[in-house]
Design a protein around this motif. Structure first.
Motif, PDB file in Angstrom:
ATOM      1  N   GLY A   4       0.808  -1.211   0.000  1.00  4.94           N
ATOM      2  CA  GLY A   4       0.000   0.000   0.000  1.00  4.94           C
ATOM      3  C   GLY A   4       0.837   1.254   0.000  1.00  4.94           C
ATOM      4  O   GLY A   4       0.506   2.246  -0.648  1.00  4.94           O
ATOM      5  N   ALA A   5       1.951   1.213   0.721  1.00  7.33           N
ATOM      6  CA  ALA A   5       2.823   2.384   0.812  1.00  7.33           C
ATOM      7  C   ALA A   5       3.709   2.540  -0.424  1.00  7.33           C
ATOM      8  O   ALA A   5       4.184   3.639  -0.717  1.00  7.33           O
ATOM      9  CB  ALA A   5       3.696   2.290   2.057  1.00  7.33           C
ATOM     10  N   CYS A   6       3.950   1.431  -1.131  1.00  6.90           N
ATOM     11  CA  CYS A   6       4.840   1.459  -2.299  1.00  6.90           C
ATOM     12  C   CYS A   6       4.115   0.871  -3.509  1.00  6.90           C
ATOM     13  O   CYS A   6       4.397  -0.267  -3.918  1.00  6.90           O
ATOM     14  CB  CYS A   6       6.111   0.665  -2.023  1.00  6.90           C
ATOM     15  N   PRO A   7       3.187   1.611  -4.089  1.00  7.44           N
ATOM     16  CA  PRO A   7       2.364   1.067  -5.183  1.00  7.44           C
ATOM     17  C   PRO A   7       3.160   0.721  -6.437  1.00  7.44           C
ATOM     18  O   PRO A   7       2.703  -0.067  -7.259  1.00  7.44           O
ATOM     19  CB  PRO A   7       1.355   2.188  -5.450  1.00  7.44           C
ATOM     20  N   ARG A   8       4.349   1.294  -6.596  1.00  6.17           N
ATOM     21  CA  ARG A   8       5.165   1.018  -7.774  1.00  6.17           C
ATOM     22  C   ARG A   8       6.313   0.056  -7.468  1.00  6.17           C
ATOM     23  O   ARG A   8       7.300  -0.008  -8.204  1.00  6.17           O
ATOM     24  CB  ARG A   8       5.719   2.323  -8.338  1.00  6.17           C
ATOM     25  N   LEU A   9       6.175  -0.694  -6.413  1.00  4.93           N
ATOM     26  CA  LEU A   9       7.203  -1.641  -5.987  1.00  4.93           C
ATOM     27  C   LEU A   9       7.555  -2.592  -7.131  1.00  4.93           C
ATOM     28  O   LEU A   9       6.686  -3.202  -7.737  1.00  4.93           O
ATOM     29  CB  LEU A   9       6.680  -2.446  -4.794  1.00  4.93           C
ATOM     30  N   GLN A  10       8.869  -2.711  -7.395  1.00  8.24           N
ATOM     31  CA  GLN A  10       9.301  -3.555  -8.515  1.00  8.24           C
ATOM     32  C   GLN A  10      10.177  -4.725  -8.091  1.00  8.24           C
ATOM     33  O   GLN A  10      10.278  -5.714  -8.837  1.00  8.24           O
ATOM     34  CB  GLN A  10      10.053  -2.711  -9.548  1.00  8.24           C
ATOM     35  N   ALA A  11      10.804  -4.664  -6.927  1.00  5.33           N
ATOM     36  CA  ALA A  11      11.689  -5.753  -6.485  1.00  5.33           C
ATOM     37  C   ALA A  11      11.517  -5.999  -4.996  1.00  5.33           C
ATOM     38  O   ALA A  11      11.503  -5.048  -4.203  1.00  5.33           O
ATOM     39  CB  ALA A  11      13.144  -5.420  -6.802  1.00  5.33           C
ATOM     40  N   VAL A  12      11.398  -7.285  -4.624  1.00  4.63           N
ATOM     41  CA  VAL A  12      11.226  -7.668  -3.218  1.00  4.63           C
ATOM     42  C   VAL A  12      12.049  -8.914  -2.939  1.00  4.63           C
ATOM     43  O   VAL A  12      12.082  -9.846  -3.749  1.00  4.63           O
ATOM     44  CB  VAL A  12       9.744  -7.960  -2.889  1.00  4.63           C
ATOM     45  N   ASP A  13      12.712  -8.931  -1.788  1.00  3.74           N
ATOM     46  CA  ASP A  13      13.452 -10.113  -1.339  1.00  3.74           C
ATOM     47  C   ASP A  13      12.965 -10.493   0.059  1.00  3.74           C
ATOM     48  O   ASP A  13      13.194  -9.775   1.026  1.00  3.74           O
ATOM     49  CB  ASP A  13      14.953  -9.827  -1.305  1.00  3.74           C
ATOM     50  N   VAL A  14      12.239 -11.605   0.154  1.00  5.54           N
ATOM     51  CA  VAL A  14      11.737 -12.093   1.443  1.00  5.54           C
ATOM     52  C   VAL A  14      12.383 -13.430   1.794  1.00  5.54           C
ATOM     53  O   VAL A  14      11.851 -14.199   2.591  1.00  5.54           O
ATOM     54  CB  VAL A  14      10.196 -12.229   1.430  1.00  5.54           C
ATOM     55  N   SER A  15      13.538 -13.696   1.217  1.00  6.41           N
ATOM     56  CA  SER A  15      14.233 -14.967   1.446  1.00  6.41           C
ATOM     57  C   SER A  15      14.483 -15.211   2.929  1.00  6.41           C
ATOM     58  O   SER A  15      14.806 -14.290   3.679  1.00  6.41           O
ATOM     59  CB  SER A  15      15.566 -14.971   0.698  1.00  6.41           C
ATOM     60  N   HIS A  16      14.293 -16.470   3.332  1.00  6.46           N
ATOM     61  CA  HIS A  16      14.555 -16.922   4.700  1.00  6.46           C
ATOM     62  C   HIS A  16      13.614 -16.302   5.731  1.00  6.46           C
ATOM     63  O   HIS A  16      13.891 -16.356   6.938  1.00  6.46           O
ATOM     64  CB  HIS A  16      16.011 -16.657   5.099  1.00  6.46           C
ATOM     65  N   CYS A  17      12.538 -15.716   5.285  1.00  7.43           N
ATOM     66  CA  CYS A  17      11.524 -15.213   6.221  1.00  7.43           C
ATOM     67  C   CYS A  17      10.606 -16.388   6.585  1.00  7.43           C
ATOM     68  O   CYS A  17       9.752 -16.780   5.778  1.00  7.43           O
ATOM     69  CB  CYS A  17      10.720 -14.072   5.598  1.00  7.43           C
ATOM     70  N   TYR A  18      10.819 -16.959   7.765  1.00  2.46           N
ATOM     71  CA  TYR A  18      10.148 -18.209   8.106  1.00  2.46           C
ATOM     72  C   TYR A  18       8.638 -18.049   8.206  1.00  2.46           C
ATOM     73  O   TYR A  18       7.887 -19.021   8.063  1.00  2.46           O
ATOM     74  CB  TYR A  18      10.714 -18.779   9.410  1.00  2.46           C
ATOM     75  N   GLN A  19       8.145 -16.825   8.438  1.00  2.00           N
ATOM     76  CA  GLN A  19       6.705 -16.607   8.563  1.00  2.00           C
ATOM     77  C   GLN A  19       6.038 -16.286   7.223  1.00  2.00           C
ATOM     78  O   GLN A  19       4.815 -16.197   7.143  1.00  2.00           O
ATOM     79  CB  GLN A  19       6.437 -15.469   9.552  1.00  2.00           C
ATOM     80  N   PHE A  20       6.845 -16.147   6.171  1.00  2.33           N
ATOM     81  CA  PHE A  20       6.273 -15.813   4.875  1.00  2.33           C
ATOM     82  C   PHE A  20       5.618 -17.055   4.271  1.00  2.33           C
ATOM     83  O   PHE A  20       6.283 -18.042   3.975  1.00  2.33           O
ATOM     84  CB  PHE A  20       7.342 -15.275   3.928  1.00  2.33           C
ATOM     85  N   GLY A  21       4.314 -16.989   4.100  1.00  2.00           N
ATOM     86  CA  GLY A  21       3.568 -18.110   3.542  1.00  2.00           C
ATOM     87  C   GLY A  21       2.540 -17.633   2.534  1.00  2.00           C
ATOM     88  O   GLY A  21       2.658 -16.548   1.957  1.00  2.00           O
ATOM     89  N   ASP A  22       1.501 -18.418   2.351  1.00  2.00           N
ATOM     90  CA  ASP A  22       0.499 -18.106   1.326  1.00  2.00           C
ATOM     91  C   ASP A  22      -0.235 -16.793   1.595  1.00  2.00           C
ATOM     92  O   ASP A  22      -0.545 -16.035   0.673  1.00  2.00           O
ATOM     93  CB  ASP A  22      -0.505 -19.254   1.229  1.00  2.00           C
ATOM     94  N   ARG A  23      -0.515 -16.520   2.872  1.00  2.00           N
ATOM     95  CA  ARG A  23      -1.230 -15.292   3.218  1.00  2.00           C
ATOM     96  C   ARG A  23      -0.403 -14.071   2.848  1.00  2.00           C
ATOM     97  O   ARG A  23      -0.916 -13.102   2.264  1.00  2.00           O
ATOM     98  CB  ARG A  23      -1.554 -15.292   4.716  1.00  2.00           C
ATOM     99  N   GLU A  24       0.878 -14.129   3.167  1.00  2.00           N
ATOM    100  CA  GLU A  24       1.761 -13.001   2.865  1.00  2.00           C
ATOM    101  C   GLU A  24       1.967 -12.872   1.350  1.00  2.00           C
ATOM    102  O   GLU A  24       2.056 -11.770   0.810  1.00  2.00           O
ATOM    103  CB  GLU A  24       3.110 -13.203   3.561  1.00  2.00           C
ATOM    104  N   ALA A  25       2.037 -14.017   0.671  1.00  2.00           N
ATOM    105  CA  ALA A  25       2.178 -13.985  -0.785  1.00  2.00           C
ATOM    106  C   ALA A  25       0.963 -13.334  -1.442  1.00  2.00           C
ATOM    107  O   ALA A  25       1.095 -12.577  -2.413  1.00  2.00           O
ATOM    108  CB  ALA A  25       2.371 -15.401  -1.319  1.00  2.00           C
ATOM    109  N   ALA A  26      -0.221 -13.626  -0.895  1.00  3.16           N
ATOM    110  CA  ALA A  26      -1.448 -13.024  -1.425  1.00  3.16           C
ATOM    111  C   ALA A  26      -1.414 -11.509  -1.276  1.00  3.16           C
ATOM    112  O   ALA A  26      -1.810 -10.766  -2.181  1.00  3.16           O
ATOM    113  CB  ALA A  26      -2.662 -13.610  -0.717  1.00  3.16           C
ATOM    114  N   ALA A  27      -0.919 -11.042  -0.124  1.00  2.00           N
ATOM    115  CA  ALA A  27      -0.817  -9.594   0.099  1.00  2.00           C
ATOM    116  C   ALA A  27       0.199  -8.976  -0.863  1.00  2.00           C
ATOM    117  O   ALA A  27      -0.036  -7.906  -1.445  1.00  2.00           O
ATOM    118  CB  ALA A  27      -0.413  -9.324   1.544  1.00  2.00           C
ATOM    119  N   LEU A  28       1.310  -9.662  -1.062  1.00  2.38           N
ATOM    120  CA  LEU A  28       2.356  -9.146  -1.938  1.00  2.38           C
ATOM    121  C   LEU A  28       1.901  -9.126  -3.397  1.00  2.38           C
ATOM    122  O   LEU A  28       2.362  -8.294  -4.186  1.00  2.38           O
ATOM    123  CB  LEU A  28       3.614 -10.013  -1.787  1.00  2.38           C
ATOM    124  N   SER A  29       1.005 -10.010  -3.745  1.00  2.59           N
ATOM    125  CA  SER A  29       0.543 -10.098  -5.133  1.00  2.59           C
ATOM    126  C   SER A  29      -0.196  -8.839  -5.594  1.00  2.59           C
ATOM    127  O   SER A  29      -0.395  -8.641  -6.788  1.00  2.59           O
ATOM    128  CB  SER A  29      -0.361 -11.319  -5.311  1.00  2.59           C
TER     129      SER A  29
END
Length: 527
Positions: A4-29
């Motif tokens: 929401g804060a970065c509507p033009r976001l082009q690159a993200v690295d969430v590697s090794h984030c143990y809590q990152f799952g389907d819910r977080e992926a849906a938000a990132l999508s």
């Protein structure tokens, strides 16, 4: 919130984030402008979350899913169908099959495919790639145990634009038909066939046809001899990286050819090439002055050899493990000339003592990584010398029994950038040294203090004060009680990612503590 804060976001690295799952992926999508996403080792991510990203982020060009073990053929298929712009894809260590490669082969713009350790992929999958992926330039199929020469033949026949090919390990023998295809890979710049059996045809074909090679990996290959390496060297004067690890039939003749022809080399790996003599090091020192990385582990290097090699003034990484004939005198030559040295490995260099560290500390101020394990002559004086290395961030010094708390105190007070420290079996370091570590070394992220003389108080001080600590090895701490372990782990459980302790300790720790460690994503190894 991020999207929401970065509507033009082009690159993200969430590697090794143990809590990152389907819910977080849906938000990132919701970041529809995403071009690049790294999700390495996001163990909770499944095909469901990947599907959300694939459907909504159709502009993706680079995706990394390394070690995302819940991703299957289904997820890769949807990603391939929706994200037609993909240029870079990493599926290393996934439990995918040939069906995933069938899907991937439809990606017309794919340039880089990394699939290291995909144990379920076979020759049929590589056949799909060979008949598709017209833009493929980089392919890594190393450690794919069910891929054979037949699969590699399909890829090399179909993907004429390959520039980098890594087929290391599990190819016990590369067939002549595969070598013949190399004739058509006119743009090939990198080839690695580590662990394979090669022959004279291999060297002849790549020397005569792959004229743009700058990197060749032959680590642990059978059939590598002086004649083959000489042909390789004379045919490729532009070589910059050459890995000949464990090619132990090589002699000074091969190194002479490399030195005189490949003067632009920046990396040369010669571990366990035990037939080399001082002549080889003289050749390298005289001709390969651009060398930045040199691995001579388990080679017969002595002080005179280091004098020759000190002419390689651009050296940044020098590995001399188990070179038992070198001493402080040899290191003085390196220290006098190799001012850019950042990594030095002296593992089991039994004749290296405090004087050698004195030379290194005064001459090589840029050292960041240093291995002194089992250099048993080193004392607290050596640690005082090392305290001058303000850039030092990674230090291994196992079994230095002459180092005490005084030495560790000096080291900690001077080397404030230390992030990784291994002092296993330094049994004469006690609480005083560990208190200094807790007070000065706030950047420590990884530490091994197994078999050290720390007590409950010292361990609790380290674990509570060092707030960046994520990886700890705490085996056989005979002066630490079960209660000491409990309190120390409680003080740091929210930030720890890896812990190694004795299995006998498990029933002595509270269920509450173990649950808290698990909930925070910490992996416990019971030794």
């Amino acid at each position: 919130m991020l999207v929401g804060a970065c509507p033009r976001l082009q690159a993200v690295d969430v590697s090794h984030c143990y809590q990152f799952g389907d819910r977080e992926a849906a938000a990132l999508s919701c970041a529809a402008e995403l071009r690049e996403i790294k999700m390495d080792k996001c163990l909770r991510l499944t095909d469901v979350g990947l599907a959300k990203i694939a459907v909504r982020c159709e502009k993706l060009e680079k995706v990394s899913l390394k070690w995302c073990l819940e991703i299957t053929d289904l997820g890769i298929d949807l990603l391939s169908k929706k994200c037609h712009r993909l240029k870079h894809l990493s599926v290393s260590y996934l439990k995918i099959s040939d069906e995933s490669l069938r899907s991937i082969s439809s990606l017309q713009k794919l340039e880089v495919l990394l699939m290291v350790g995909c144990g379920l992929v076979g020759d049929e999958g590589l056949h799909f790639l060979g008949n598709g992926c017209p833009s493929l330039q980089v392919l890594d199929v190393s450690r794919c145990e069910h891929v054979s020469s037949a699969g590699l033949f399909s890829v090399t026949r179909g993907c004429k634009g390959l520039q980098k090919l890594n087929a290391g390990y599990y190819f016990l023998e590369l067939s002549t038909t595969v070598f013949q295809n190399f004739k058509d890979l006119k743009h090939l710049k990198t080839i690695r066939v580590d662990g394979a059996r090669v022959n004279d045809s291999f060297f002849q074909i790549i020397s005569n046809n792959c004229l743009f090679l700058v990197e060749v990996g032959l680590s642990k290959c059978e059939g590598v001899n002086d004649a083959g390496v000489m042909q390789l060297a004379y045919g490729h004067p532009e070589l910059k990286l050459l890995d000949l690890t464990c090619c132990n039939d090589l002699t000074d003749m091969a190194i002479s050819a490399i030195a005189h022809s490949c003067t632009k080399l920046v990396c040369l790996k010669l571990e366990s090439c035990s037939l080399l003599t001082e002549k080889s090091f003289s050749f390298l020192g005289s001709s390969c002055v651009l060398l930045e990385e040199l691995d001579l582990t388990e080679c017969c290097v002595n002080d005179k050899g280091l004098e020759y090699l000190s002419k390689c003034v651009e050296l940044q990484c020098l590995r001399l493990g188990v070179c038992t004939d070198i001493s402080g005198k040899g290191l003085s030559y390196i220290a006098s000339n190799c001012k850019n040295l950042k990594e030095l490995d002296l593992y089991r260099c039994l004749n290296v003592g405090d004087d050698g560290l004195g030379f290194i500390a005064s001459g090589c101020k840029k050292i960041r990584k240093l291995n002194l394990c089992y250099c048993t002559k080193i004392t607290d004086i050596g640690m005082i010398y090392l305290s001058q290395l303000e850039e030092l961030s990674d230090l291994e010094m196992r079994s230095l029994l002459k180092v005490t708390s005084a030495g560790l105190t000096a080291l900690a007070s001077g080397c404030r950038k230390l992030s990784e420290l291994d002092i296993k079996h330094c049994g004469n370091i006690g609480d005083v040294g560990f208190w200094s570590l807790a007070y000065h070394s706030w950047n420590l992220q990884q530490i091994n203090i197994s078999l050290c003389g720390v007590s409950d108080a010292g361990l609790c001080m380290i674990m509570s004060n060092l707030t960046r600590l994520q990886d700890v090895k705490l085996v056989n701490l005979t002066k630490v009680s079960a209660r000491g372990y409990e309190l120390a782990l409680r003080a740091s459980c929210r930030r720890l990612k890896k812990v190694k302790v004795l299995a006998s300790l498990k029933p002595l720790l509270s269920v509450e503590l173990l649950e808290a460690l698990g909930a925070s994503g910490c992996r416990i190894r019971w030794d």
